[in-house]
Scaffold this motif. Structure first.
Motif, PDB file in Angstrom:
ATOM      1  N   TRP A   1       0.830  -1.202   0.000  1.00 53.79           N
ATOM      2  CA  TRP A   1       0.000   0.000   0.000  1.00 53.79           C
ATOM      3  C   TRP A   1       0.868   1.257   0.000  1.00 53.79           C
ATOM      4  CZ3 TRP A   1      -0.995   4.230   3.182  1.00 53.79           C
ATOM      5  CH2 TRP A   1      -2.131   4.973   2.853  1.00 53.79           C
TER       6      TRP A   1
ATOM      7  N   VAL B   1      -5.351  -2.713   1.725  1.00 52.96           N
ATOM      8  CA  VAL B   1      -4.046  -3.341   1.533  1.00 52.96           C
ATOM      9  C   VAL B   1      -4.232  -4.650   0.783  1.00 52.96           C
ATOM     10  CG1 VAL B   1      -3.190  -2.260   3.635  1.00 52.96           C
ATOM     11  CG2 VAL B   1      -4.074  -4.592   3.738  1.00 52.96           C
TER      12      VAL B   1
ATOM     13  N   CYS C   1      -3.916  -2.666  -4.425  1.00 53.33           N
ATOM     14  CA  CYS C   1      -4.244  -1.791  -3.299  1.00 53.33           C
ATOM     15  C   CYS C   1      -5.107  -0.625  -3.794  1.00 53.33           C
ATOM     16  CB  CYS C   1      -2.973  -1.246  -2.654  1.00 53.33           C
ATOM     17  SG  CYS C   1      -1.951  -2.498  -1.839  1.00 53.33           S
TER      18      CYS C   1
ATOM     19  N   TYR D   1      -6.848   3.460  -2.396  1.00 57.42           N
ATOM     20  CA  TYR D   1      -6.985   4.459  -1.338  1.00 57.42           C
ATOM     21  C   TYR D   1      -8.028   5.481  -1.736  1.00 57.42           C
ATOM     22  CZ  TYR D   1      -3.698   7.113  -4.250  1.00 57.42           C
ATOM     23  OH  TYR D   1      -3.073   7.751  -5.300  1.00 57.42           O
TER      24      TYR D   1
END
Length: 491
Positions: free
Chosen positions: A189, A328, A335, A337
């Motif tokens: 990550w 993760v 990964c 976000y």
């Protein structure tokens, strides 16, 4: 659509006006090509120095890779959104202060590893279990040790290599640094976050150059009201022609003739070229005579990355009150976000951010498929996640007006490419984030190159035509005093 105002200039269009435009009388004339922040900064500086300026932009809007969307009922930046370096030394600070814009600081750290603080980041595994904070912090410290060791790899090898290859060498040499299990996924990550900084995958980023950028102090600040007010302030009163796609530039020692959409022509003493590096790399503009080989090689050798956003508007907030949510996985590609805009702006929006190959693959999907992908990632972290009521999807890599996001250093290429891209060719001046020697890939870097190009253009015209000392190009006024503080929040 065309933007018109009282400062409209009499730039020639068509052959009938070329003889008039070639008369070197005051004020001198300049064509600025590209309406991103470097273009509007150059045009503003030249306009303020009493030049006759026309700005040609291929889109139906200004801003370029700055794009503040208002369709949610409030501003959401789908392009550039951070000020990297929240400090008075940032060249954009005076304008931001004068406009009274608020910055939300997401980090006090200046490295390329973190643009967020660890205490405001929640990571999850694919089963929806939150990663303990001590593991997140520990792996972050581990990555710093690994990257420190890559300096030895760099010093031992004459030939350049990728950052990923250097990391692999370090882990082979130092097995104790190789994380296992959940920690390995957290490391991936972090690598995913580093890839976002360059908009490129770790196996394409130069070990020789990756950490050589000069990062301003003060950490990273989100523009709460978006970057649009900055663009509008710089462009106010300028002669802007939207939907004007430049296809050819003929440059001679004493004039430049620019062709738009294959027919309409503009003539001036000089031109400032600020189109994105992706457009230059694709040879979408014909130069006559061709650009020198050193310039063409620099354009070809610099990398251009891709990063995209999927902005999701929800009815209610169902996620933790942190700045970033992360998933993760076993590889950086898997990964993900999400930026939590609710924490910075109060609006219930999550922005899924994808870089490198992930961003490129995203552009192969429809908007609905892209949103479904983002929601699949989000539901791995929070199975009860609600569906969005509205969404936005960017496609910077396939946008003919940009063909990528921002530049990065490719493996084995020279270190002076940005300097060569910035260097003028006779009466052609170049600006944009890829032309920034110290701050490529940043808004303030692009802004600065626009000012520098305007200053270089002014000097050349003054020296060539022995004109009286023209006013020095500026973009601000008395209201820019440092005594007005930057407005910084941290909720």
């Amino acid at each position: 659509m065309e933007m018109k105002n009282q400062h409209r200039s009499d730039f020639g269009m068509g052959q009938s006006s070329l003889c008039i435009e070639r008369q070197h009388i005051f004020p001198p004339s300049v064509i600025v090509i590209g309406g991103g922040i470097s273009g509007v900064a150059a045009a503003r500086a030249l306009h303020n120095a009493s030049f006759k300026v026309v700005l040609l932009e291929s889109r139906d809007r200004l801003g370029g890779r700055i794009f503040t969307d208002y369709s949610f009922g409030f501003p959401v930046d789908m392009g550039a959104s951070w000020l990297h370096g929240v400090c008075n030394e940032n060249p954009l600070a005076p304008l931001i202060r004068r406009l009274g814009l608020t910055l939300y600081r997401t980090s006090g750290d200046n490295s390329v590893i973190y643009d967020h603080d660890l205490q405001s980041c929640a990571l999850f595994d694919v089963d929806g279990c939150q990663v303990p904070e001590e593991i997140v912090v520990g792996v972050g410290e581990l990555l710093e040790r690994i990257l420190k060791e890559t300096e030895k790899v760099r010093s031992e090898n004459i030939e350049d290599m990728s950052v990923l290859q250097a990391v692999s060498i370090v882990l082979d040499r130092n097995p104790e640094l190789r994380p296992k299990g959940l920690a390995h996924k957290v490391l991936q990550w972090y690598l995913c976050r580093m890839e976002a900084w360059f908009a490129a995958d770790m196996d394409t980023i130069s070990l020789k150059c990756w950490d050589q950028e000069h990062v301003l102090s003060g950490g990273h600040g989100l523009m709460v009201q978006g970057y649009d007010p900055v663009i509008k302030a710089l462009a106010d009163g300028l002669d802007v022609r939207l939907n004007h796609r430049v296809t050819k530039i003929v440059h001679e020692p004493d004039r430049v003739v620019v062709t738009v959409d294959g027919c309409k022509k503009f003539s001036a003493d000089a031109a400032v070229i600020t189109v994105p590096i992706g457009v230059l790399k694709a040879n979408l503009i014909e130069f006559e005579p061709p650009l020198p080989e050193w310039k063409g090689t620099a354009i070809r050798d610099i990398g251009v990355g891709d990063e995209n956003k999927i902005a999701l508007l929800f009815d209610n907030v169902f996620w933790p009150n942190v700045e970033f949510l992360g998933l993760v996985a076993g590889t950086s590609y898997d990964c993900s976000y999400f930026l939590n805009l609710h924490k910075a702006t109060g609006h219930p929006v999550l922005v899924c951010m994808m870089a490198g190959r992930c961003a490129i693959d995203l552009e192969k999907l429809s908007d609905e498929e892209a949103v479904n992908f983002a929601m699949e990632q989000l539901k791995k972290m929070m199975p009860a996640a609600a569906s969005p009521v509205k969404y936005l999807v960017s496609r910077w890599g396939s946008d003919i007006n940009s063909l990528g996001c921002y530049c990065f250093d490719l493996i084995g290429k020279p270190v002076d490419l940005s300097e060569k891209i910035q260097r003028p060719v006779d009466n052609l001046f170049f600006a944009g984030e890829a032309a920034s020697v110290d701050h490529s890939g940043s808004v303030h870097g692009a802004f600065t190159t626009g000012i520098l190009a305007a200053q270089a253009c002014r000097r050349r015209i003054f020296e060539r035509y022995s004109m009286f000392n023209l006013l020095h190009p500026t973009v601000g006024g008395a209201a820019d005093e440092v005594s007005i503080p930057l407005q910084i929040s941290r909720m």
